[in-house]
Design a protein around this motif. Structure first.
Motif, PDB file in Angstrom:
ATOM      1  N   UNK A 160      -7.015 -11.198   1.799  1.00 13.91           N
ATOM      2  CA  UNK A 160      -5.624 -11.296   1.358  1.00 13.91           C
ATOM      3  C   UNK A 160      -5.434 -10.496   0.092  1.00 13.91           C
ATOM      4  N   UNK A 161      -5.016  -9.246   0.209  1.00 14.65           N
ATOM      5  CA  UNK A 161      -4.934  -8.415  -0.992  1.00 14.65           C
ATOM      6  C   UNK A 161      -3.923  -8.903  -2.010  1.00 14.65           C
ATOM      7  N   UNK A 162      -2.969  -9.737  -1.587  1.00 16.46           N
ATOM      8  CA  UNK A 162      -1.953 -10.106  -2.566  1.00 16.46           C
ATOM      9  C   UNK A 162      -2.388 -11.252  -3.459  1.00 16.46           C
ATOM     10  N   UNK A 163      -3.646 -11.690  -3.342  1.00 16.46           N
ATOM     11  CA  UNK A 163      -4.062 -12.820  -4.173  1.00 16.46           C
ATOM     12  C   UNK A 163      -4.371 -12.421  -5.603  1.00 16.46           C
ATOM     13  N   UNK A 164      -4.865 -11.207  -5.801  1.00 12.55           N
ATOM     14  CA  UNK A 164      -5.152 -10.839  -7.189  1.00 12.55           C
ATOM     15  C   UNK A 164      -4.917  -9.354  -7.367  1.00 12.55           C
ATOM     16  N   UNK A 165      -4.768  -8.948  -8.601  1.00 13.70           N
ATOM     17  CA  UNK A 165      -4.455  -7.548  -8.871  1.00 13.70           C
ATOM     18  C   UNK A 165      -5.603  -6.646  -8.459  1.00 13.70           C
ATOM     19  N   UNK A 166      -6.839  -7.105  -8.728  1.00 13.64           N
ATOM     20  CA  UNK A 166      -8.003  -6.303  -8.374  1.00 13.64           C
ATOM     21  C   UNK A 166      -8.006  -6.023  -6.878  1.00 13.64           C
ATOM     22  N   UNK A 167      -7.708  -7.087  -6.114  1.00 14.68           N
ATOM     23  CA  UNK A 167      -7.719  -6.926  -4.657  1.00 14.68           C
ATOM     24  C   UNK A 167      -6.663  -5.921  -4.236  1.00 14.68           C
ATOM     25  N   UNK A 210      -5.458  -3.441  -6.001  1.00 17.36           N
ATOM     26  CA  UNK A 210      -5.911  -2.101  -6.383  1.00 17.36           C
ATOM     27  C   UNK A 210      -6.907  -1.582  -5.367  1.00 17.36           C
ATOM     28  N   UNK A 211      -7.865  -2.436  -5.031  1.00 12.57           N
ATOM     29  CA  UNK A 211      -8.888  -2.045  -4.055  1.00 12.57           C
ATOM     30  C   UNK A 211      -8.259  -1.668  -2.723  1.00 12.57           C
ATOM     31  N   UNK A 212      -7.283  -2.458  -2.337  1.00 15.81           N
ATOM     32  CA  UNK A 212      -6.571  -2.239  -1.071  1.00 15.81           C
ATOM     33  C   UNK A 212      -5.925  -0.867  -1.057  1.00 15.81           C
ATOM     34  N   UNK A 213      -5.204  -0.559  -2.122  1.00 16.78           N
ATOM     35  CA  UNK A 213      -4.516   0.728  -2.150  1.00 16.78           C
ATOM     36  C   UNK A 213      -5.488   1.890  -2.246  1.00 16.78           C
ATOM     37  N   UNK A 214      -6.551   1.699  -2.995  1.00 14.40           N
ATOM     38  CA  UNK A 214      -7.527   2.787  -3.133  1.00 14.40           C
ATOM     39  C   UNK A 214      -8.155   3.107  -1.789  1.00 14.40           C
ATOM     40  N   UNK A 215      -8.573   2.068  -1.070  1.00 11.11           N
ATOM     41  CA  UNK A 215      -9.182   2.339   0.238  1.00 11.11           C
ATOM     42  C   UNK A 215      -8.179   2.968   1.179  1.00 11.11           C
ATOM     43  N   UNK A 216      -6.932   2.499   1.131  1.00 11.40           N
ATOM     44  CA  UNK A 216      -5.903   3.096   1.981  1.00 11.40           C
ATOM     45  C   UNK A 216      -5.743   4.570   1.678  1.00 11.40           C
ATOM     46  N   UNK A 217      -5.718   4.881   0.387  1.00  8.17           N
ATOM     47  CA  UNK A 217      -5.567   6.277  -0.011  1.00  8.17           C
ATOM     48  C   UNK A 217      -6.716   7.112   0.519  1.00  8.17           C
ATOM     49  N   UNK A 258      -4.514  -2.356   6.861  1.00  8.01           N
ATOM     50  CA  UNK A 258      -3.439  -2.214   5.897  1.00  8.01           C
ATOM     51  C   UNK A 258      -2.080  -2.438   6.515  1.00  8.01           C
ATOM     52  N   UNK A 259      -2.002  -2.321   7.823  1.00  3.26           N
ATOM     53  CA  UNK A 259      -0.682  -2.404   8.439  1.00  3.26           C
ATOM     54  C   UNK A 259      -0.617  -3.611   9.348  1.00  3.26           C
ATOM     55  N   UNK A 260       0.342  -4.462   9.056  1.00  5.69           N
ATOM     56  CA  UNK A 260       0.470  -5.646   9.882  1.00  5.69           C
ATOM     57  C   UNK A 260       0.986  -5.305  11.260  1.00  5.69           C
ATOM     58  N   UNK A 261       1.868  -4.274  11.325  1.00  5.60           N
ATOM     59  CA  UNK A 261       2.422  -3.888  12.611  1.00  5.60           C
ATOM     60  C   UNK A 261       1.338  -3.444  13.575  1.00  5.60           C
ATOM     61  N   UNK A 262       0.358  -2.701  13.065  1.00  9.20           N
ATOM     62  CA  UNK A 262      -0.737  -2.272  13.923  1.00  9.20           C
ATOM     63  C   UNK A 262      -1.515  -3.456  14.457  1.00  9.20           C
ATOM     64  N   UNK A 263      -1.711  -4.420  13.556  1.00  7.14           N
ATOM     65  CA  UNK A 263      -2.460  -5.610  13.972  1.00  7.14           C
ATOM     66  C   UNK A 263      -1.702  -6.358  15.052  1.00  7.14           C
ATOM     67  N   UNK A 264      -0.368  -6.438  14.870  1.00 12.59           N
ATOM     68  CA  UNK A 264       0.416  -7.138  15.875  1.00 12.59           C
ATOM     69  C   UNK A 264       0.324  -6.403  17.199  1.00 12.59           C
ATOM     70  N   UNK A 265       0.382  -5.071  17.125  1.00  6.09           N
ATOM     71  CA  UNK A 265       0.282  -4.298  18.355  1.00  6.09           C
ATOM     72  C   UNK A 265      -1.041  -4.570  19.050  1.00  6.09           C
ATOM     73  N   UNK A 266      -2.104  -4.536  18.280  1.00  5.07           N
ATOM     74  CA  UNK A 266      -3.416  -4.810  18.858  1.00  5.07           C
ATOM     75  C   UNK A 266      -3.471  -6.203  19.461  1.00  5.07           C
TER      76      UNK A 266
END
Lengths: 631, 215
Positions: free
Chosen positions: A174-181, A183-190, A302-310
């Motif tokens: 759950x990336x929205x639980x902390x700022x570090x998470x 940041x990590x989420x966006x970095x990996x996405x990038x 990173x994308x909930x829509x993709x997960x829903x599709x899957x």
């Protein structure tokens, strides 16, 4: 007051007997129940609506409430009726079950309310007739999914004391639980995006130098691309290892789809490092590079829509299977027909049945490349039948998949909306709860007034103050007993903050207490062994002399200070109660004598005579009644 | 072509029940319990018919399935104590009510315990209370058990109390309790010591009669 469970109040009060041996002070008097409530019962009277039916009708199903002896609990002898405090509308379908033998589920009814009614009357939902069973099941499934969503929400916000590993796992999931998470989420996405773009650009020809033929960028700037690739793979490797470390069940994590995608995405690089520039294997190596495209699947985290599709595709597996199967059958049939139809014509492209597969697929999906075209008349006829049926076969399962996707997508949207509204909901619930606890504090103030008036025997005020219902007064009596057992009082937040600031002072300076009594603090309102602890090293001589003034209690191990009012509730009330309690200082509830010697030990002689001390105490402080007693 | 499609649709329909099987399994675990007859309960307890009726209606309203599990029990009890956390004490109460250690309270257990608490003799009440305190049912109350119970009671007070609760308040309370109850100073309180000490204390005796007229 928890009026929803008012019927359990006798139980809660009875359970309070468990506190009695632990308590050191006497308990307050219980409120008297002057009126005995009578309930009116009518035969199958459900919340006022009378239903009448034969007894034999009800006896048809002896394993339900109405068919067994359990309904005797609801019988009223005076009116000769059975009374049920339930929803009459839902009761209609319950009673119809007895009449017709079929249980129906009314569509307008909420699924959980209906389930509760069925559980109350002892009817299992499986008996619901076929006409209504599908609807029931669908609604039940939706409800269960909604409950699971709610539970997942609760899981997010618990566990204050998780170890480092669990915190990391939660941050990953759950990336929205902390700022570090985050940041990590966006970095990996990038970096995923960078890696995918790199793979794509690598193959674009960028030949700017005229003497060299067009080379793909990958071969011109080999070093640069290699560095980027290395950087991305390093990030992905670190991420994978961190996830592996943090996963609660490593074996299960390694088997999960996302982790396999991760591995497949980074493996080609390492294999490429290991392999030498061997001509034979470099061909295979190039094939391996294809797997680098799997990195794009990492986006699904990173994308909930993709997960829903899957998830949709997974849940529509049977429909997809059907589509595939029917398409295969149609392809084989039509390919065979076309092959034999075109066999006659010369220079026909339909050289074999497998070669005709390509034509059939292209035609059925209405692509129509035109590289293979029938020339004979029979071929053209069958070709047109093929394209028409292709449209039908594909159009059939697609709406099912689409509706599934839409349902799941909307559910997700609703879940997100619920999450957003949850904070406001919880805040409102908290305010309501505070209301009930404030009610107790409020009524304590009023209650003590009425207690005083009770004792002075003024009849009119007694009735005026009995505005709280009997139920409320019983509930407050229960809370009062708890206060007495623990020898602490309930206060509200602000007073608690105030007292925290001043709290430590009285304990450290008992000698000065006599002067500080007017500003009260710690003396009043406790009835506790804690104070006795400080008193035990006292010179027994001074104390024992006071015993002669007490009621003959021999042992000194505690000081009991009875409060005549609630000084913690604010100075305004204190002053008003002062007047009243000075009247009653001689005759308080328990009729104990007042001994004030203990209050300031360094100067006991000044406090020996009871009578002279009493008035100063009651005027300076708020009628503290100090008593020495055995524990 | 249509026949082909038709046979295929029939095939997919047969696969549906397997997906619902999981839901069906979950549903079968709903337990329903019905109490014994009114006359039997009247004979076994000290309540009359009307009182049993009132109790049962309240009971059934909160627990339509006829049994209370610990979660529901804690929820119900916590509604009476909005200030603090009543779940610890509710847990001990639950174990005291659930005499058969079945993990759920049926109406008979409920009514039996209430009969003792509200209409029983003093000795019965004290015995019930002893059972409540004796968490591991070994016949002795030791300091740890008593500390647990007293901490649970203090938890119900919540954070905002006057005077402020200190961390060793329960411990001191337990010390005082043992001073009073443990006659032979062996560190545990037996049933007889407990009953004797309580009978000597007027306050306790008086407070035990407090809830006589609850029903």
């Amino acid at each position: 007051m928890a009026t929803g469970v008012a019927a359990w109040l006798p139980f809660a009060r009875a359970a309070a007997i468990g506190w009695m041996p632990v308590a050191n002070c006497p308990m307050p008097v219980a409120p008297r129940d002057h009126s005995k409530k009578k309930d009116e019962l009518i035969i199958l009277n459900v919340s006022g609506r009378r239903f009448q039916t034969w007894r034999t009708t009800l006896d048809r199903y002896p394993d339900t409430l109405l068919g067994s002896m359990e309904k005797e609990f609801f019988y009223n002898e005076e009116t000769k009726e059975y009374f049920f405090d339930r929803d009459p509308d839902a009761f209609r379908s319950v009673l119809n079950f007895y009449r017709t033998g079929k249980l129906h589920y009314p569509r307008y009814e909420c699924i959980s309310a209906y389930d509760e009614e069925l559980a109350f009357f002892g009817i299992i939902p499986e008996i619901i007739g076929d006409c209504c069973y599908e609807e029931y099941k669908d609604r039940k499934r939706e409800n269960a999914e909604r409950l699971m969503d709610d539970q997942e929400e609760n899981k997010d916000s618990k566990l204050p004391n998780m170890n480092f590993r669990e915190t990391m796992w939660r941050a990953f999931e759950n990336p929205h639980t902390s700022t570090m998470a985050l940041v990590f989420y966006y970095v990996t996405g990038f970096f995923i995006a960078v890696s995918v773009i790199t793979n794509v650009v690598e193959t674009v020809p960028c030949g700017s130098t005229p003497n060299q033929k067009d080379m793909p960028c990958g071969e011109r700037y080999t070093v640069a691309f290699f560095c980027m690739d290395t950087a991305c793979v390093m990030i992905f490797t670190v991420e994978y290892l961190l996830r592996l470390f943090a996963a609660p069940s490593r074996y299960r994590f390694m088997r999960s789809v996302m982790s396999i995608i991760d591995v497949v995405a980074i493996l080609p690089y390492y294999i490429g490092l290991v392999m030498t520039d061997n001509e034979d294997v470099s061909g295979a190596f190039v094939t391996l590079r294809v797997f680098r495209v799997f990195r794009i699947f990492k986006f699904s985290r990173h994308s909930q829509g993709l997960r829903i599709l899957g998830y949709t595709l997974k849940s529509c597996a049977s429909e997809l299977g059907f589509l595939l199967f029917s398409l295969t059958m149609a392809i084989i049939i039509f390919a065979t027909v076309m092959f034999y139809a075109e066999k006659g014509s010369s220079s026909s492209k339909f050289t074999s049945i497998p070669a005709s597969f390509w034509y059939t697929i292209v035609t059925m999906t209405t692509l129509g490349y035109g590289d293979m075209v029938p020339k004979t008349i029979a071929g053209k006829i069958f070709g047109s039948i093929c394209s028409l049926s292709g449209v039908l076969v594909i159009a059939l399962p697609v709406p099912v998949i689409v509706s599934n996707f839409s349902r799941i997508y909307h559910q997700n949207q609703r879940a997100d909306k619920r999450r957003a509204q949850k904070k406001a909901r919880l805040a409102r619930i908290r305010i309501a709860k505070k209301g009930s606890s404030n009610a107790y504090l409020q009524s304590k103030r009023n209650g003590l007034l009425s207690e005083l008036l009770d004792l002075t025997g003024s009849e009119e005020e007694e009735h005026v103050n009995k505005t709280t219902s009997l139920l409320e007064s019983q509930h407050h009596h229960l809370l009062h007993c708890l206060e007495k057992t623990t020898a602490h009082e309930f206060v509200d937040e602000q007073l608690y903050e105030q007292n925290c600031v001043e709290g430590a002072v009285p304990l450290q300076s008992p000698p000065s207490r006599s002067s500080s009594l007017s500003s009260h603090d710690g003396v009043t309102g406790t009835c506790c062994t804690r104070r006795s602890r400080k008193r035990i090293p006292l010179p027994n001589a001074s104390l024992s002399t006071t015993h002669t003034h007490t009621q003959g209690l021999q042992e000194l191990s505690a000081i009991r200070i009875q409060y005549g009012d609630e000084p913690s509730l604010g100075s305004s009330t204190r002053s008003s109660l002062n007047l009243k309690t000075s009247e009653r200082s001689g005759s308080n509830c328990q009729g104990q004598h007042i001994t004030t010697a203990i209050i300031s030990l360094p100067s006991p002689p000044a406090f020996h005579p009871d009578s002279t001390v009493v008035p100063p105490i009651t005027t300076t402080s708020s009628s503290n009644v100090v008593k020495v007693s055995a524990l | 072509m249509g026949a082909v499609v038709g046979t295929l649709t029939m095939q997919t329909k047969q696969r549906r029940p397997s997906r619902d099987k999981v839901d069906d399994d979950l549903e079968m675990t709903v337990v329903c319990h019905r109490p014994e007859g009114l006359e039997q309960l009247e004979a076994q307890t000290n309540f009359n018919k009307r009182e049993l009726q009132v109790l049962y209606r309240g009971f059934k309203n909160e627990c339509p399935s006829g049994v209370v599990n610990e979660e529901t029990f804690k929820q119900i009890y916590s509604q009476f104590f909005p200030h603090g956390d009543a779940s610890a004490y509710a847990h001990y109460l639950f174990n005291a009510f659930d005499s058969g250690h079945s993990g759920s309270i049926k109406f008979e257990d409920f009514v039996t315990a209430l009969s003792i608490l509200l209409r029983g003799s003093t000795r019965e009440k004290l015995q019930w209370t002893f059972n409540l305190y004796d968490i591991n049912r070994d016949g002795y109350i030791n300091k740890e058990e008593m500390t647990d119970i007293v901490s649970a009671i203090y938890d119900m007070m919540g954070k905002y109390t006057y005077p402020a609760l200190k961390t060793d308040t329960p411990k001191q309370h337990v010390e005082a309790f043992f001073q009073k109850m443990d006659k032979n100073r062996d560190g545990v309180v037996t049933l007889d010591e407990f009953i004797l000490s309580c009978q000597e204390d007027d306050n306790i005796m008086r407070s035990l009669q407090l809830f006589e007229n609850v029903m």
